[in-house]
Write an enzyme that holds these catalytic residues in place. Structure first.
Site, PDB file in Angstrom:
ATOM      1  N   CYS A 139       0.804  -1.061   0.123  1.00 58.36           N
ATOM      2  CA  CYS A 139       0.150  -0.042   0.079  1.00 58.36           C
ATOM      3  C   CYS A 139       0.882   1.420   0.072  1.00 58.36           C
ATOM      4  CB  CYS A 139      -1.090   0.228   1.138  1.00 58.36           C
ATOM      5  SG  CYS A 139      -1.956  -1.520   1.556  1.00 58.36           S
ATOM      6  N   ARG A 168       5.262   0.611  -5.890  1.00 56.26           N
ATOM      7  CA  ARG A 168       5.072  -0.351  -4.980  1.00 56.26           C
ATOM      8  C   ARG A 168       4.174  -1.613  -5.076  1.00 56.26           C
ATOM      9  NH1 ARG A 168       6.586   2.344   0.031  1.00 56.26           N
ATOM     10  NH2 ARG A 168       4.897   1.433   1.224  1.00 56.26           N
ATOM     11  N   TRP A 188      -2.656  -2.656  -1.666  1.00 59.65           N
ATOM     12  CA  TRP A 188      -2.535  -4.144  -2.268  1.00 59.65           C
ATOM     13  C   TRP A 188      -3.122  -5.157  -1.238  1.00 59.65           C
ATOM     14  CZ3 TRP A 188       1.052  -7.768  -0.505  1.00 59.65           C
ATOM     15  CH2 TRP A 188       1.687  -8.859  -1.409  1.00 59.65           C
ATOM     16  N   LYS A 247      15.010 -13.985 -11.066  1.00 60.54           N
ATOM     17  CA  LYS A 247      14.674 -12.792 -12.120  1.00 60.54           C
ATOM     18  C   LYS A 247      13.935 -13.344 -13.436  1.00 60.54           C
ATOM     19  CE  LYS A 247      15.601 -10.208 -10.272  1.00 60.54           C
ATOM     20  NZ  LYS A 247      16.034  -9.801  -9.238  1.00 60.54           N
ATOM     21  N   GLU A 253      10.270 -14.475 -12.312  1.00 63.53           N
ATOM     22  CA  GLU A 253       9.102 -13.460 -11.683  1.00 63.53           C
ATOM     23  C   GLU A 253       8.664 -12.638 -12.769  1.00 63.53           C
ATOM     24  OE1 GLU A 253      10.837 -10.511  -8.819  1.00 63.53           O
ATOM     25  OE2 GLU A 253      12.840 -10.704  -9.468  1.00 63.53           O
ATOM     26  N   HIS A 298      21.323 -36.724  -9.929  1.00 66.04           N
ATOM     27  CA  HIS A 298      20.607 -37.228  -8.457  1.00 66.04           C
ATOM     28  C   HIS A 298      19.010 -36.668  -8.624  1.00 66.04           C
ATOM     29  CE1 HIS A 298      24.484 -37.928  -7.004  1.00 66.04           C
ATOM     30  NE2 HIS A 298      25.089 -36.691  -7.125  1.00 66.04           N
ATOM     31  N   LYS A 339       6.899  -4.289  -4.829  1.00 63.01           N
ATOM     32  CA  LYS A 339       8.096  -4.061  -4.587  1.00 63.01           C
ATOM     33  C   LYS A 339       8.812  -3.974  -3.455  1.00 63.01           C
ATOM     34  CE  LYS A 339      12.311  -1.875  -6.049  1.00 63.01           C
ATOM     35  NZ  LYS A 339      13.049  -3.195  -6.581  1.00 63.01           N
TER      36      LYS A 339
HETATM   37  C1  F6R Z   1      13.255  -9.605  -6.838  1.00 61.49           C
HETATM   38  C2  F6R Z   1      13.176  -8.915  -5.678  1.00 61.49           C
HETATM   39  C3  F6R Z   1      12.852  -9.356  -4.311  1.00 61.49           C
HETATM   40  C4  F6R Z   1      13.512  -8.713  -3.344  1.00 61.49           C
HETATM   41  C5  F6R Z   1      12.926  -9.155  -2.047  1.00 61.49           C
HETATM   42  C6  F6R Z   1      13.653  -8.438  -0.717  1.00 61.49           C
HETATM   43  O1  F6R Z   1      13.733  -9.083  -7.921  1.00 61.49           O
HETATM   44  O2  F6R Z   1      13.467  -7.706  -5.833  1.00 61.49           O
HETATM   45  O3  F6R Z   1      13.017 -10.659  -4.331  1.00 61.49           O
HETATM   46  O4  F6R Z   1      14.816  -8.868  -3.138  1.00 61.49           O
HETATM   47  O5  F6R Z   1      11.486  -9.001  -1.783  1.00 61.49           O
HETATM   48  O6  F6R Z   1      13.374  -6.888  -0.945  1.00 61.49           O
HETATM   49  P1  F6R Z   1      14.304  -5.837   0.020  1.00 61.49           P
HETATM   50  O7  F6R Z   1      15.698  -6.001  -0.519  1.00 61.49           O
HETATM   51  O8  F6R Z   1      13.657  -4.571  -0.313  1.00 61.49           O
HETATM   52  O9  F6R Z   1      14.376  -6.405   1.241  1.00 61.49           O
END
Ligand code: F6R
Length: 609
Positions: A2, A27, A75, A486, A489, A505, A604
């Site tokens: 949010c 976000r 959110w 990456k 996602e 394995h 984010k």
């Molecule tokens: C993936 C990504 C997430 C963040 C995770 C931790 O591209 O961005 O996996 O790395 O949510 O976020 P922070 O670093 O803000 O604690």
């Protein structure tokens, strides 16, 4: 996650709030809403499920004029995304409105109590209990009602509150969820993050947990949880709004991939003194304190966790201290062994990740020292930590983390070198050699970026695959893990990373004719082993794309395609080998028609558990 924006001043609040919310879109959200105090019998509001533009279009037809208001991007956590569940939430007679970021853990019991007292609920949200509590406790003094209300709440919340009887007032609260205050000329802003207010002011207060803000009569007062007045320090934001915009790139992610040479330079060079000795100003650990460390944990989530895997390798190799790496959401419930001799290193781009924060609080409560690596100045993680290393990557807007990751790797190399110097586990020649090599990474990353079209054409060949794999050994396995995260996602291609030696394995059973298998081969001592693994998967029909050092001519003889990257010390190769994998993910997402910057179901900044 949010986002909150609030405004009190002379401008049209609707314009300021909508503009601010648009800067918080990164976000992640599923609905948006706004409430304006128009000096009438009820608060005017509008809220709509879906993108902010839907709310904006609605407001074009029915503008909400006024100079005091609050807005929100939601959110969903409690209740599906819908107009009704969107914020703001209002009391029954529409005289008080609230926006909330976070989760109220005891909302069920409060809701039952309020229903028993005759309150009716419109939404499924936890937030609605807050506005009914405010209604219950309001006796003419808004700030008193807020204090009484928050005493009842358990959980995380940043709040913005307006009420009809207080036409030029706004009350805001911060507890475990981020909130800042922007200070203009006879105007004030509240927001979940700085970009929302940068257009209007650079002067901000970073609020601490439990602080309550009261904006009234063109003045602002901040109180602590015991209602004592707090003298806040005004901080000036020195990054430019341009830095938070796309600068001509189609997507923030591509811009941020291209920001990396600068981010690497900024994170390193500003910390080298004239004798090229690392100066970590916010890390105050002495040689003696370091000697006293009995155990080091690195704890983080997602990409930041993947950076920690490389960090462990660097610290163990250079400073010769054993390190354990854990996922924050596991660590916090695993009853980890922690005492006063424990050093916990947490990594968080946003500095607001709920599990990471909880892990550090747990460690602190048991006497551990906490060192934070974060990209956001004044973030919760930074403020909770004993020592801080700020990555100077600039704001990262795309959900998929790129430049923050490579800057986190630089941070780990520097911390490892600093520890190694203090522990005298490195010769000055090796130290100087590594500093030179870290410095040259910026230019080498730029060279890799020049080859982006070749990577794009490889991606075109594999874009319709259902699954893909990344293989690696040693540090290349760490890159493989970040690369797989990456790709999955943002492209939604099912992707897994495997330690190449584990293939036989079990996992080799997944390889079918044409399955794309990316093989990361940058560690000299493991290159031959990787060639054997490439042959194994090719024999099962895999389409192999190798990512290898330019000197490795053998690779192109066995792989179907090779992305060659420049050479560096093997320890530093994860920074270089990651960059092509970021481009692979970017182009795969683009080719498949996805929203690159805002992948589905993701946010984010994950500020709830
Ligand atoms: C993936 C990504 C997430 C963040 C995770 C931790 O591209 O961005 O996996 O790395 O949510 O976020 P922070 O670093 O803000 O604690």
């Amino acid at each position: 996650m949010c986002g909150i924006v609030g405004y009190v001043g002379k401008r049209n609040a609707e314009d300021v709030i909508i503009e601010g919310l648009s800067k918080l879109e990164y976000r992640g959200y599923d609905s948006a809403g706004i409430a304006i105090n128009q000096n009438k019998d009820t608060i005017a509001y509008a809220k709509k499920k879906g993108r902010l533009s839907i709310l904006e279009n609605f407001l074009k037809e029915m503008p909400l004029l006024g100079q005091v208001g609050i807005g929100h991007t939601r959110w969903a956590t409690h209740g599906e995304p819908s107009d009704c569940n969107s914020h703001p939430h209002l009391n029954e007679n529409g005289t008080i409105a609230v926006v909330h970021n976070g989760i109220i853990e005891n909302y069920m019991e409060i809701k039952e109590m309020l229903i028993a007292e005759g309150y009716t609920f419109k939404s499924e949200t936890d937030t609605e209990v807050i506005v009914h509590l405010l209604d219950k406790y309001y006796k003419g003094d808004l700030i008193e009602a807020v204090y009484t209300t928050i005493k009842q709440l358990r959980g995380a919340y940043a709040l913005g509150v307006v009420a009809v009887n207080h036409p030029d007032e706004l009350v805001a609260v911060r507890k475990e969820s981020p909130l800042i205050v922007g200070l203009g000329d006879e105007e004030f802003f509240i927001a979940s993050d700085v970009p929302a207010i940068l257009k209007y002011t650079r002067k901000v207060y970073f609020l601490e947990n439990g602080e309550v803000v009261h904006i009234k009569d063109h003045t602002i007062k901040v109180y602590d949880e015991n209602k004592n007045k707090v003298d806040k320090e005004v901080k000036t934001i020195d990054w430019d709004i341009e830095a938070a915009s796309k600068s001509g790139y189609d997507y923030f992610m591509l811009k941020e991939i291209y920001d990396q040479p600068q981010a690497i330079k900024d994170t390193l060079l500003r910390r080298l003194d004239k004798n090229r000795i690392i100066r970590l100003d916010d890390i105050r650990m002495t040689k003696e304190q370091l000697e006293d460390v009995g155990k080091v944990y690195i704890v983080a989530c997602g990409t930041a966790y993947n950076a920690g895997l490389v960090g462990k390798y660097a610290i163990e190799k250079l400073a010769q201290i054993p390190v354990e790496v854990d996922i924050a959401s596991e660590f916090r419930y695993s009853d980890p062994f922690i005492d006063e001799k424990t050093l916990l290193i947490v990594v968080s781009q946003s500095g607001e990740t709920a599990d990471t924060l909880a892990a550090m609080k747990l460690a602190k409560s048991k006497g551990a020292r906490v060192l934070a690596i974060t990209n956001v100045v004044g973030s919760s993680v930074a403020r909770e930590a004993t020592d801080v290393f700020y990555t100077w990557a600039g704001p990262e807007i795309a959900v998929a983390s790129t430049k923050a990751y490579t800057a986190q790797l630089v941070a780990f190399y520097m911390i490892a070198l600093d520890f190694a110097l203090k522990r005298t586990t490195i010769s000055s020649d090796k130290y100087n050699e590594l500093i030179d090599k870290i410095e040259s990474l910026s230019e080498l990353v730029a060279q890799i970026l020049d080859g982006k079209e070749a990577i794009r054409s490889i991606v075109k060949d594999i874009k319709d695959t259902k699954s893909a794999f990344y293989l690696g050994r040693g540090l290349d396995y760490m890159t493989a893990q970040e690369a797989a995260l990456k790709l999955k996602e943002i492209s939604y291609i099912y992707t897994e990373a495997f330690a190449a030696g584990e293939l036989k394995h079990g996992t080799i059973a997944l390889i079918e004719k044409g399955t794309p298998v990316f093989c990361v081969v940058t560690q000299d001592n493991l290159a031959e082993k990787m060639i054997s693994n490439i042959k194994e998967v090719k024999a099962r029909g895999a389409f192999v794309i190798a990512i290898a050092k330019s000197s490795n001519l053998e690779i192109s003889k066995v792989a179907d395609d090779t992305i060659y990257i420049p050479e560096a010390d093997d320890l530093l190769m994860p920074i270089l080998s990651t960059v092509p994998t970021q481009l692979v993910a970017y182009y795969a997402s683009l080719e498949r028609g996805n929203d690159v910057d805002k992948p589905r179901n993701l946010a984010k900044s994950v500020t709830v558990e």
